[in-house]
Structures are given as structure tokens and as C-alpha cells.
Design a protein around this motif. Sequence first.
Motif, PDB file in Angstrom:
ATOM      1  N   TYR A  82       0.835  -1.208   0.000  1.00  0.00           N
ATOM      2  CA  TYR A  82       0.000   0.000   0.000  1.00  0.00           C
ATOM      3  C   TYR A  82       0.871   1.260   0.000  1.00  0.00           C
ATOM      4  O   TYR A  82       0.678   2.166  -0.806  1.00  0.00           O
ATOM      5  CB  TYR A  82      -0.922  -0.024   1.228  1.00  0.00           C
ATOM      6  CG  TYR A  82      -1.805   1.185   1.337  1.00  0.00           C
ATOM      7  CD1 TYR A  82      -2.969   1.289   0.571  1.00  0.00           C
ATOM      8  CD2 TYR A  82      -1.467   2.246   2.179  1.00  0.00           C
ATOM      9  CE1 TYR A  82      -3.771   2.412   0.646  1.00  0.00           C
ATOM     10  CE2 TYR A  82      -2.260   3.374   2.266  1.00  0.00           C
ATOM     11  CZ  TYR A  82      -3.414   3.454   1.502  1.00  0.00           C
ATOM     12  OH  TYR A  82      -4.197   4.575   1.577  1.00  0.00           O
ATOM     13  N   LEU A  83       1.862   1.272   0.911  1.00  0.00           N
ATOM     14  CA  LEU A  83       2.721   2.462   1.022  1.00  0.00           C
ATOM     15  C   LEU A  83       3.611   2.622  -0.213  1.00  0.00           C
ATOM     16  O   LEU A  83       3.824   3.728  -0.698  1.00  0.00           O
ATOM     17  CB  LEU A  83       3.577   2.374   2.288  1.00  0.00           C
ATOM     18  CG  LEU A  83       2.773   2.482   3.591  1.00  0.00           C
ATOM     19  CD1 LEU A  83       3.671   2.225   4.793  1.00  0.00           C
ATOM     20  CD2 LEU A  83       2.109   3.863   3.707  1.00  0.00           C
ATOM     21  N   ARG A 131       2.990   1.678  -3.252  1.00  0.00           N
ATOM     22  CA  ARG A 131       2.174   2.199  -4.361  1.00  0.00           C
ATOM     23  C   ARG A 131       1.947   3.703  -4.191  1.00  0.00           C
ATOM     24  O   ARG A 131       1.987   4.465  -5.149  1.00  0.00           O
ATOM     25  CB  ARG A 131       0.818   1.498  -4.399  1.00  0.00           C
ATOM     26  CG  ARG A 131       0.883   0.118  -4.976  1.00  0.00           C
ATOM     27  CD  ARG A 131       0.839   0.185  -6.489  1.00  0.00           C
ATOM     28  NE  ARG A 131       1.254  -1.071  -7.076  1.00  0.00           N
ATOM     29  CZ  ARG A 131       1.640  -1.206  -8.325  1.00  0.00           C
ATOM     30  NH1 ARG A 131       1.704  -0.180  -9.120  1.00  0.00           N
ATOM     31  NH2 ARG A 131       1.984  -2.374  -8.797  1.00  0.00           N
ATOM     32  N   LYS A 132       1.713   4.082  -2.934  1.00  0.00           N
ATOM     33  CA  LYS A 132       1.446   5.490  -2.648  1.00  0.00           C
ATOM     34  C   LYS A 132       2.655   6.351  -2.998  1.00  0.00           C
ATOM     35  O   LYS A 132       2.526   7.431  -3.554  1.00  0.00           O
ATOM     36  CB  LYS A 132       1.105   5.628  -1.158  1.00  0.00           C
ATOM     37  CG  LYS A 132       0.430   6.919  -0.793  1.00  0.00           C
ATOM     38  CD  LYS A 132      -0.017   6.876   0.634  1.00  0.00           C
ATOM     39  CE  LYS A 132      -0.452   8.252   1.080  1.00  0.00           C
ATOM     40  NZ  LYS A 132      -0.770   8.273   2.500  1.00  0.00           N
ATOM     41  N   TRP A 133       3.844   5.837  -2.646  1.00  0.00           N
ATOM     42  CA  TRP A 133       5.065   6.614  -2.889  1.00  0.00           C
ATOM     43  C   TRP A 133       5.701   6.258  -4.234  1.00  0.00           C
ATOM     44  O   TRP A 133       6.785   6.730  -4.541  1.00  0.00           O
ATOM     45  CB  TRP A 133       6.087   6.363  -1.751  1.00  0.00           C
ATOM     46  CG  TRP A 133       5.617   6.847  -0.422  1.00  0.00           C
ATOM     47  CD1 TRP A 133       4.836   7.942  -0.182  1.00  0.00           C
ATOM     48  CD2 TRP A 133       5.876   6.262   0.862  1.00  0.00           C
ATOM     49  NE1 TRP A 133       4.588   8.074   1.160  1.00  0.00           N
ATOM     50  CE2 TRP A 133       5.228   7.055   1.846  1.00  0.00           C
ATOM     51  CE3 TRP A 133       6.595   5.148   1.298  1.00  0.00           C
ATOM     52  CZ2 TRP A 133       5.265   6.770   3.188  1.00  0.00           C
ATOM     53  CZ3 TRP A 133       6.638   4.875   2.648  1.00  0.00           C
ATOM     54  CH2 TRP A 133       5.986   5.678   3.577  1.00  0.00           C
ATOM     55  N   ARG A 134       5.045   5.412  -4.992  1.00  0.00           N
ATOM     56  CA  ARG A 134       5.530   4.978  -6.313  1.00  0.00           C
ATOM     57  C   ARG A 134       6.972   4.483  -6.225  1.00  0.00           C
ATOM     58  O   ARG A 134       7.847   4.891  -6.979  1.00  0.00           O
ATOM     59  CB  ARG A 134       5.410   6.122  -7.323  1.00  0.00           C
ATOM     60  CG  ARG A 134       3.954   6.435  -7.633  1.00  0.00           C
ATOM     61  CD  ARG A 134       3.794   7.751  -8.297  1.00  0.00           C
ATOM     62  NE  ARG A 134       4.370   7.738  -9.625  1.00  0.00           N
ATOM     63  CZ  ARG A 134       4.449   8.801 -10.401  1.00  0.00           C
ATOM     64  NH1 ARG A 134       3.992   9.964  -9.965  1.00  0.00           N
ATOM     65  NH2 ARG A 134       4.957   8.741 -11.601  1.00  0.00           N
ATOM     66  N   GLU A 165       5.060   3.652 -14.595  1.00  0.00           N
ATOM     67  CA  GLU A 165       4.739   4.624 -13.541  1.00  0.00           C
ATOM     68  C   GLU A 165       5.411   5.981 -13.798  1.00  0.00           C
ATOM     69  O   GLU A 165       4.838   7.014 -13.507  1.00  0.00           O
ATOM     70  CB  GLU A 165       5.202   4.108 -12.169  1.00  0.00           C
ATOM     71  CG  GLU A 165       4.584   2.801 -11.752  1.00  0.00           C
ATOM     72  CD  GLU A 165       3.157   2.958 -11.262  1.00  0.00           C
ATOM     73  OE1 GLU A 165       2.851   4.024 -10.731  1.00  0.00           O
ATOM     74  OE2 GLU A 165       2.363   2.018 -11.453  1.00  0.00           O
ATOM     75  N   SER A 173       8.385  -2.249  -4.208  1.00  0.00           N
ATOM     76  CA  SER A 173       8.045  -2.868  -2.919  1.00  0.00           C
ATOM     77  C   SER A 173       8.940  -4.063  -2.583  1.00  0.00           C
ATOM     78  O   SER A 173       9.045  -4.430  -1.421  1.00  0.00           O
ATOM     79  CB  SER A 173       6.577  -3.309  -2.931  1.00  0.00           C
ATOM     80  OG  SER A 173       6.312  -4.036  -4.115  1.00  0.00           O
TER      81      SER A 173
END
Lengths: 375, 160
Positions: free
Chosen positions: A16-17, A19-22, A131, A25
Motif C-alpha cells: 500500500y505504502l 504504491r502510494k510513494w511509487r 509509472e 516494494s
Amino acid sequence: MQGIALALAAGFAVAYLARKWRFPSIPFYIIIGIVLGTTGLNVIHESETAAYLAHMGLLFLLFTMGLHLRPRDVLARKGSFVRAGIIDFAVNFAVGLGAALLLGLPLYEAVVIAAAFFISSSAMALSSLIENRKLGFRESETVVWLMVFEDIVLVLFIILLAATQGGTVSIITATLVFIGACYGLVHLLKDPIRRLFSREDEVPLLFVVTAVLLAAYFSSLAGVPDSLTVIALGSALSMVSQDAPAAIARPFREVFMVLFFVFFGVSVQFTGALSPLLLLGLGVLAILSKLCSGLIIGRLLHRSSLSGVEIWSDTAARGEFSIALAAIYGSAMVSSTVAALVVITAFAGGFTGMYSARIRSALRRGIRRKDARKN
Amino acid sequence: MDFHHLSLPGIGTKYELETEEGDIISVVYMESGKVQIYTRGGACNEYCSAELNAMEARRLGNVLTGAIIEAEQEGVEIAFSALADLRISVHTYIIGKNLSGRSIGEMDIRSKTGVTVLAVSREGENTVNPRPSFVFGAGDAVVVIGEADQIKRFEKEILG
């Protein structure tokens, strides 16, 4: 089950994080495993169930990789594709092998590390292109096809490393027979398979999962690595359909891959590993080595060093395939080295991918200033 | 004009068009169903990009093919080259509480306004060519078709 639930919960938060910060992971999954595993807080332990699910993640990762190796597309690419791939391999494998031998590792382990050192993370490279909106750049094509070339080399590595573990001729023969049988069977049954994938019920899903597990089962019978049989299956199926099996395999891959990375982190032992300084040095060398191959490819294919910087920015990160090689063939020493290699290069690669436009602009300004001074 | 396409394994397909002016337009159809568009002016080094979902891509495609003359929030007007001066509007509306429980026949939509109700979507279920006995519910999404003045009449006399 507690360990699996914890690993997935932590993986969910990380995904989740990230993806948020692109940001990629994969390095965070490995760090979670190291921190929560026996090396760290000791709250997640290895278990047979976890190992099985993690292995499923690896099988589905390699199966989807195989789906991108469509023989017709690969054979249609000539010239620049092969040249770029060979440069990428020659530079990075040689540097990786040299460094591993200098560190005193035996030849077999040095080869595994050199392979992990060479193979970039396709997942991170492709996601960086999407992205960071780079698909318009001419270098994006080079990067995508470099990843395909690396996948093919990975197949050769798996054959080579499996063969060195005994029964060279029988393994290579069984592998070639299986690959041939896969292509032949899919070619013969292409119409029924195509009809099957056009169905909207659960039948295509059951077909894909059964085919992957059957390919893995066959490998245990024939003594061929299951990593190879699932790649061959994916590549064969891609002759009929790429999108449908990829869409079916994706959820399995995404969930089980998280477990694969976290439990790889859990299994990493740092006792007897290289010193942190040496690991950091190896990580930096891996980044510089990709810069070197990127610059040569950029000059050769695009006649521009800045293109080389762009290629480097998306391929510097090592990830899933390096971990896969270490998990399948590596010793404790190799696993800890590759874990560090992936974490360092993936962090650096996350930033280079994101800021490559700025890096290129700064370099372009620098070149102009230098030229102005000359004049 | 140069137009070619290439496969990007793991991403999708890229179509690249170089216009006579030397501008470059790249369209990347991704496996996720999304579409990225890149444009670069001939003299410029930098790309501008946009990412579209499947519906946005279809709308843009319609605009580029010239099918849409006017695009409102939820409506399009289509001109057919074979039928001179015929411009047909297709419009969507959400049914309010005031029409809930009333049927298409009861409101006499076609006779009163000239508009035809093409389809109704209710909680994900679509009914194409609903019968006159079809009863509207609040929140139904309806697709109607007609000429621009008929559509205006529908808005005024039926929707209120």
C-alpha cells in the motif's frame, strides 16, 4: 498459519505504502522478512506450508515470465536485441563473477552470485517505465527487450546450474524433450485451448492452475527443475493466448510472491556472511556495472550516452529473478549476499528510475557547459 | 507520415506515428487495459504524456475519428456522412425520485418527445430496448437517442 498471516499483513502494508510513494516494494518485503524472521524479532518462522505457498509464488512468477517469451516475437527480433543483450550479459556477469571470486567464494557459488548480479528486475524495470511515464522514450523499447533477453539467459542458467548438480546429459535431454512436448502439444491443441480461454466460467482458471501444478509435478518425475517446466509451459501457451492466462495467473503470483520474498528474508542468515562494508561495496559495484553496460548499449544503439543513462536508470535494480536463483541454488552465504544486493540496488534503482529525467537534464547542462568552455 | 507498431512484452503494444510536420505521437495499449499517450513536438526533446482508462480512450478515439461533433458531459452527437444533415444525439440520464415507479408507456415518452429509450442500467444489470411496460426506479441510468431538439423536449417534459 500465524507466520503466513503476519507476513501477508506486513506485505499488504508495504504494498500500500510503496504504491502510494511509487517506489518498488520488493526490497521492503525482504527487509520485513529479515526484521520479523529469526535474524530479527523472531516472530515469523519458516514452515512447510509457508515454503509451499512461497514456492507457488515462484512458479507463477516464472510461468508469467514464460508467457512473455512468445517464440514468434523473440525470433522476429534480431540485431540490436541480441547485441544489447550480449553486452549486458558480458559486462555484468564478468564483473559479478570477478567480484565473487575475489571475495573468495567457490566457483559454483560465484556463478550463482554473478547470475544474480547480472539479472535486473523485470518487475521493477517495467513498472518504472509505466509509472514514470517513459514508454514514449525510444530507450524504453531497448529496456523491455533487454529484460526478455535476460529472461532467456535465466533459462540457460537454470539448465546449467541444474546440470552441474548431477546428470548433465539426462537433465538437458529431459528439459529439451519437455520443452518440445509443451510446444508440440499446445500447437496441436491450439483451437480447443483458444476456445477454452474464451469461456467466462471457472474452467480457464482451473486449466491454468492445473497446468502449472502438473508441469511442476512432471519436473519431479523427470528430474527437470520445475522452474524450467513452468517457463516452458508459459512460453508454449503464449503461442495461443498471452492475455487470458496472464490475467488468471496474476492474482496467484501477486499474493504468493509476497510470501516468497518475505520468507526469503526470513531464511536469510547473516552469521558467516560478508561484512556489511563488503556487501555495500558489492551493491555499489552492481549499480556501476549496469551503468557501464547501459552506456555502451546507449552509445551503440542510440548513439547517445544520455540514452545509456536512461537504460541504466531502469535496469539498475535487481529483484525477483536474483532472489529466485539464490532461493533455488544458493547457500546461506549466497542468500545473504543476494538479499543485500537486491535491497541496495532496488533502493538505488527506485530513485534512478524516478529521477532519470532530472539526471539526464543535469548531465545535458553539464555537457553544454563543458562544450561552451571549450569554445 | 510514418506509422508502425511494436510489441513490448510485459507491457503491451506501442503504436508510433510521425506526422508530416515531424511531430511524434506514441500510443501504448497496456495489458492492464489502460492507455498511455505520448506526444513530442518535432523540435522539442521532451515528451508530454497522459494516461487514459478504457472509457476515456474510447471517447478520445471517437473524437479523433471525427464521429463526435459535440461532446457534453454524458452525451454525444453523431453525424453520418451517408445521411445528409442527420445528426443524432445519444444521451444518458439518471432517473430521479419523481419518475420512480412510472413506466415508459405510461409517460408516453416517444409520442410526446420523439426520443427512444435505448437501454436502462440498474445496479449493474443492463436492459437493452426496454418494453413500454418497463418501470423506472430512482437511480436507474437510461440511454436515450433522438435529435437535439427531441432530447431537449425529453429533458423539459419528462425529466422536469
